[in-house]
Motif scaffolding. Structure first.
Motif, PDB file in Angstrom:
ATOM      1  N   ASP A 138       0.951  -1.093   0.001  1.00  0.00           N
ATOM      2  CA  ASP A 138       0.046  -0.260   0.070  1.00  0.00           C
ATOM      3  C   ASP A 138       0.720   1.250  -0.096  1.00  0.00           C
ATOM      4  O   ASP A 138       1.817   1.520   1.000  1.00  0.00           O
ATOM      5  CB  ASP A 138      -0.968   0.026   1.322  1.00  0.00           C
ATOM      6  CG  ASP A 138      -2.022   0.980   1.162  1.00  0.00           C
ATOM      7  OD1 ASP A 138      -2.902   1.137   2.323  1.00  0.00           O
ATOM      8  OD2 ASP A 138      -2.188   1.219   0.086  1.00  0.00           O
ATOM      9  N   ARG A 169       2.385   2.944   3.041  1.00  0.00           N
ATOM     10  CA  ARG A 169       3.347   2.448   3.691  1.00  0.00           C
ATOM     11  C   ARG A 169       4.778   2.065   3.075  1.00  0.00           C
ATOM     12  O   ARG A 169       5.698   1.604   3.818  1.00  0.00           O
ATOM     13  CB  ARG A 169       2.841   0.889   3.727  1.00  0.00           C
ATOM     14  CG  ARG A 169       1.593   0.696   4.620  1.00  0.00           C
ATOM     15  CD  ARG A 169       1.743   0.535   6.037  1.00  0.00           C
ATOM     16  NE  ARG A 169       0.792   0.971   6.931  1.00  0.00           N
ATOM     17  CZ  ARG A 169       1.001   1.053   8.144  1.00  0.00           C
ATOM     18  NH1 ARG A 169       1.904   0.640   8.802  1.00  0.00           N
ATOM     19  NH2 ARG A 169       0.112   1.564   8.700  1.00  0.00           N
ATOM     20  N   GLY A 227      -2.481   7.407  -4.899  1.00  0.00           N
ATOM     21  CA  GLY A 227      -1.727   6.384  -4.279  1.00  0.00           C
ATOM     22  C   GLY A 227      -2.671   5.071  -4.354  1.00  0.00           C
ATOM     23  O   GLY A 227      -3.968   5.085  -3.830  1.00  0.00           O
ATOM     24  N   SER A 228      -2.127   4.030  -4.385  1.00  0.00           N
ATOM     25  CA  SER A 228      -2.606   2.835  -4.167  1.00  0.00           C
ATOM     26  C   SER A 228      -1.709   1.502  -4.024  1.00  0.00           C
ATOM     27  O   SER A 228      -0.765   1.946  -3.229  1.00  0.00           O
ATOM     28  CB  SER A 228      -3.678   2.669  -5.638  1.00  0.00           C
ATOM     29  OG  SER A 228      -4.081   1.214  -5.511  1.00  0.00           O
ATOM     30  N   TRP A 229      -1.810   0.831  -4.724  1.00  0.00           N
ATOM     31  CA  TRP A 229      -0.980  -0.380  -4.548  1.00  0.00           C
ATOM     32  C   TRP A 229       0.251  -0.314  -5.558  1.00  0.00           C
ATOM     33  O   TRP A 229       0.231  -0.116  -6.852  1.00  0.00           O
ATOM     34  CB  TRP A 229      -1.679  -1.777  -4.493  1.00  0.00           C
ATOM     35  CG  TRP A 229      -2.713  -1.867  -3.450  1.00  0.00           C
ATOM     36  CD1 TRP A 229      -4.152  -1.425  -3.746  1.00  0.00           C
ATOM     37  CD2 TRP A 229      -2.741  -2.369  -2.451  1.00  0.00           C
ATOM     38  NE1 TRP A 229      -4.903  -1.886  -2.651  1.00  0.00           N
ATOM     39  CE2 TRP A 229      -3.820  -2.264  -1.700  1.00  0.00           C
ATOM     40  CE3 TRP A 229      -1.447  -2.845  -1.589  1.00  0.00           C
ATOM     41  CZ2 TRP A 229      -3.954  -2.920  -0.344  1.00  0.00           C
ATOM     42  CZ3 TRP A 229      -1.659  -3.155  -0.363  1.00  0.00           C
ATOM     43  CH2 TRP A 229      -2.934  -3.396   0.196  1.00  0.00           C
TER      44      TRP A 229
END
Lengths: 284, 276, 427
Positions: free
Chosen positions: C92, C95, C303-305
């Motif tokens: 993610d 993170r 933002g995402s994965w």
């Protein structure tokens, strides 16, 4: 010779369980304690993690909240469990079904129970709808710092009370009828029968329930994580939630482990006290 | 007990049962209705709150034709095996702790008690490493192992065994019975309710197990029901219909088992009767 | 389907237990296994895995799903402890700094050129970077839209927002007024966030008001939560709840239903909800750009994965092949979004994604006109350093949930946010 034989026999009986417990519970715990003594980025042992948590107001509040929770919830749940056990200890039609229903919540995944009660306590949820229908004001429940803990207590009790009831029920059914007959002949009424026969005979199951219930309450986590994340304002920040937040959200594993060690020490202390209490009750 | 007292008691019992089952009833209703209806009837209260107005089996069918069937099977397998082995080793340990007098008995008992004080989540990671080193990830053995040495079950059984009069054992041993015989022929048969309670403890531990199976057996073939149900929530969308349908199945199975055992409860104790 | 009785069950169980043990340790001839851990449902990654395995018959990608709430825990436990049983895992993007600083994400500078070529938008690159170096392969991005219920607006006499360009959008202040008006016109709630209480959505508000990332100083480890921008947003947020415009206590996963059931007039959520809104009978809705704070600039969450290879992976080479296929090739990147309404960051794949007719869900198509500029121009990254993790919690405690109620700023002496001591533990 007899003693030696006895010891060997005892070891044979105990071996599998003790090995399982040591390997699968205690040894990993030692490793956790070990890690708690190393501060982040350090290579030597120190008590820094412990210093940190004991000076952290959030952790201290969490300890406080947890202790208050235990003190309130344990007697409450046990009293309800005993009452329910007395209620269902009878040959009513379909009694197996009613008992199973009361016990069932403990077998549901906690995530589901939490979600369902979360819905129930919504500002536009059924509980408020009931209150409004009865002419009362809708309440904030899980979003109110004063009511959130109470709501969590309701949820946790709904889940567990049937479970504790079952153990007490087993204990009740174990009491020989002859004891009751004996005191009844002496003219004891229902209450006196309960006080002089039932309660003393329940001492062992009650010890079990008291200890197990306390431990379970110290470890309450899922409903808090799912519904309140410890809020509002830390009013529901029970210690397992605090540990989880430290370990997996803040990424501070070593202080999370220090907090865990503190938790286990606290629980052990409380449990030992409870054992003492129940033992001295026997001597009376 | 007079009829009137019996009637009152029955009514209160049924009322309690109804109160307890309300949330699960709502779950059942939600599983049997269209997804967009789930949160529609919360307030004000109406028939729709507790009755599935646009009844549909589509979610149940969708659930059952997917991998959830396998997940329930896995949970049943793991839980049953845990109960069988767990009962065996826990009752033996409890017997030793309650009946055989040997030095160090209290110490071992304390060790047992401490073991269930430790939050499982705290040791899950080091435990995972240990079992992984033994190559037990993605196996049923890895799933079952942490469940069989249950200090709480040992504690419960020990409490119960302590209540069985010593004279029975002494008499049997004078007649030449060995320790195992005493255990198998005297203590176990008298302890059916306690064994059932201990099974309950083992059952709950495994049926609810979530973090451990997630770590040790994330492969799809080994997923259990509690983990499978969590997968209907993704980061962006939670499929409550499937979650509730799954919850329905996850509850039905214990429901049936518990009902059967509850009836067994009263029946078995009636036969053990007085312990004099 | 019958459930076996206990005796049968035991033998079945013993059998079942031994079978996998028999299989363990036997390598299937000539197939390298890549274990892939992520959060999405199987069907999301199925197309890209299939396409990859077709092109690489000697590699077998095994997908393991872990629920979102627990993915971090799983990564901490397994990758963090040097477990080699995961080869590829999804990260993610918020993170990335935290994981990179702990060594879970190897430095991908060797691949920088190719990554930058495939993903030219610097915001997307920044999402996967830490201390200037790229640490993960970016895969998807996200954005947010403002949905509104046409019927509720009509009832309240509010004109539908029809901006002529992305710059001509509502302000949050205007939205608050419209939301109140909608309630006066009969809507139960004027406005609701989709992801209530989650920093992801709210951070964009703070950025839009010029409040900064909430951290300052060296290494961005000093909390900075009492400047004018923060106060502005916090006050706005407080008014939202105090005036009863937004409901309190509805969990993020149940907010969709508020909009679907016609209970909320305005809804701030992601494009992934289109599917459910379309299915809802009788829901007459429209979409527009998300608002911004007056005097500030429009910022949307993003933002995402991303995908990363485990530094301790058992099969690193094969793992990299898969990751590069899924993120750096247009074909692979497009495949990852085939069953999934999130835009890919790979530039070529994005063009394909937004081509009319190619959109994953037909309803997303018309909204693409809104999504593209948001993703490209207004996307605002989340704060960079590892301190951002404590920040999320700290902001939650101090701003959204302080003693006097949401939004009320504590006195500067008791500034909200992660205490310096917590940030000091990040080394």
């Amino acid at each position: 010779m007899m003693q030696r034989n006895k010891l060997l026999v005892a070891m044979a009986f105990l071996a599998p369980a003790v090995i399982a417990v040591i390997m699968l519970r205690l040894w990993p715990a030692v490793s956790a304690v070990h890690e708690s003594l190393i501060a982040p980025g350090a290579t030597s042992y120190s008590l820094e993690n412990y210093e940190y948590i004991f000076t952290d107001p959030v952790f201290l509040q969490s300890l406080r909240v947890t202790l208050i929770f235990i003190v309130v919830v344990a007697p409450l749940q046990i009293a309800i469990a005993v009452a329910l056990a007395l209620l269902v200890n009878a040959a009513i039609p379909f009694i197996g079904l009613w008992r199973a229903i009361i016990l069932l919540p403990v077998a549901i995944p906690q995530s589901v129970s939490a979600v369902v009660w979360g819905v129930a306590f919504r500002p536009d949820g059924p509980v408020n709808a009931l209150l409004v229908a009865a002419g009362l004001d809708p309440q904030r429940f899980l979003t109110s710092p004063d009511q959130a803990m109470g709501s969590i207590i309701v949820i946790v009790s709904w889940i567990g009370v049937g479970y504790w009831m079952t153990f007490i029920l087993a204990g009740l059914q174990d009491i020989p009828k002859s004891l009751y007959e004996a005191v009844r002949i002496d003219g004891a009424n229902r209450f006196q029968q309960f006080w002089y026969v039932t309660l003393p005979q329940l001492r062992r199951p009650l010890t079990f329930v008291l200890v197990a219930n306390t431990v379970a309450n110290f470890l309450v986590f899922a409903p808090v994580q799912i519904l309140t994340s410890g809020g509002p304002q830390g009013s529901t920040n029970l210690i397992m939630n605090e540990i989880y937040t430290r370990a997996f959200v803040s990424g501070d594993r070593s202080s999370a482990l220090a907090a865990t060690v503190v938790l286990v020490a606290a629980v052990l202390a409380v449990v030992l006290v409870q054992f003492r209490m129940m033992r001295s009750a026997e001597d009376k | 007990m007079t009829n009137k007292a019996g009637f009152i008691r029955t009514s209160i019992t049924v009322l309690c049962a109804i109160l307890f089952i309300l949330p699960l009833w709502w779950v059942t209703v939600s599983a049997l209705r269209p997804e967009n209806d789930i949160f529609r009837y919360l307030s004000p209260l109406s028939w729709g709150t507790l009755l599935p107005l646009n009844f549909t089996l589509e979610h149940v069918v969708e659930l059952w034709s997917g991998p959830f069937r396998q997940a329930i099977m896995n949970s049943i397998i793991v839980t049953s095996v845990t109960i069988v082995f767990g009962l065996a080793i826990c009752s033996m340990a409890a017997f030793a702790l309650a009946v055989i007098e040997f030095r160090g008995r209290t110490l071992v008992f304390i060790v047992m008690v401490v073991s269930f004080l430790i939050p499982f989540d705290a040791i899950a990671v080091p435990l995972y490493q240990t079992l992984r080193n033994m190559n037990l990830q993605n196996t049923y053995v890895g799933l079952v192992l942490p469940g069989i040495g249950n200090g709480l079950a040992v504690f419960l059984l020990r409490q119960f065994f302590l209540g069985i009069p010593k004279e029975l054992r002494e008499a049997a041993m004078i007649d030449g019975m060995g320790w195992f015989g005493v255990f198998w022929r005297i203590y176990l048969p008298l302890s059916v309710p306690a064994l059932i309670s201990a099974s309950l403890i083992l059952f709950v531990f495994q049926w609810q197990a979530y973090l451990w199976p997630l770590l040790i057996a994330p492969a799809p073939e080994y997923k259990g029901a509690a983990v499978a149900i969590a997968q209907f929530s993704s980061q962006y969308d939670v499929n409550y219909s499937l979650i509730f349908a799954a919850a329905l199945f996850i509850s039905l199975i214990p429901m049936v088992i518990l009902t059967v055992f509850q009836q067994g409860f009263s029946a078995s104790v009636a036969s053990t009767g007085s312990k004099e | 389907m019958t459930f076996p009785k206990l005796g049968q069950g035991v033998s079945l169980a013993v059998l079942a237990m031994t079978l996998p043990l028999l299989g363990a340790g036997q390598v299937v001839a000539q197939q390298t296994v890549v274990n892939f851990l992520a959060e999405a449902a199987d069907f999301v990654y199925a197309p890209v895995i299939e396409a990859f395995e077709a092109a690489n018959p000697d590699i077998d990608v095994r997908y393991q799903q872990v629920p979102f709430e627990d993915l971090n825990a799983a990564i901490e436990s397994r990758v963090g402890q040097g477990d080699s049983s995961i080869d590829v895992f999804a990260v993610d993007t918020p993170r990335v700094p935290a994981f990179a600083s702990r060594g879970y994400l190897p430095d991908e500078e060797a691949n920088r050129e190719r990554i930058v070529a495939a993903v030219p938008n610097p915001v997307d690159q920044e999402q996967v970077s830490w201390q200037g170096k790229i640490h993960s392969f970016p895969m998807w991005t996200s954005t947010q839209l403002l949905f509104y219920n046409r019927d509720l607006l009509a009832k309240a006499g509010i004109a539908e927002p029809t901006p002529s360009s992305p710059d001509d959008r509502l302000t949050w202040e205007e939205l608050l007024d419209l939301a109140k008006k909608a309630q006066e016109g009969g809507a139960e709630w004027g406005f609701t966030f989709q992801q209530v209480d989650r920093y992801y959505q709210l951070q964009a508000l703070f950025e839009s008001a010029g409040a900064g990332p909430g951290l300052t100083g060296e290494g961005l480890l000093t909390p900075d939560l009492t400047n004018e921008g923060w106060v502005k947003v916090a006050t706005w947020y407080r008014d939202l709840y105090e005036a009863g415009i937004s409901p309190r206590g509805v969990s993020p996963n149940q907010t969709n239903d508020l909009f679907i059931n016609g209970q909320a007039a305005f809804f701030y959520g992601g494009p992934w909800t289109f599917g459910r809104f379309e299915e809802a009978e009788g829901l007459n809705y429209g979409v527009t750009y998300v608002p911004y704070f007056e005097g500030g600039k429009p910022v949307t969450p993003t933002g995402s994965w991303a995908l990363s290879v485990n530094p301790h992976a058992a099969n690193a080479e094969a793992a990299y092949k898969f990751v590069e296929f899924a993120t750096l090739t247009a074909e692979g990147a497009y495949k990852t979004t085939e069953s999934n309404p999130l835009p890919p960051v790979n530039a070529e794949a994005y063009e394909k994604w937004r081509a009319p007719g190619a959109a994953p869900a037909p309803q997303v198509g018309p909204a693409l006109g809104l999504i593209t500029p948001e993703v490209q121009d207004t996307a605002g990254g989340r704060p960079p350093p590892p301190g951002d993790v404590g920040l999320g919690t700290g902001v939650k405690r101090g701003v959204f949930d302080p003693p006097d109620g949401p939004g009320r700023q504590a006195a500067p002496a008791a500034a909200p946010g992660p205490p310096a001591s917590q940030l000091a533990r990040i080394r």
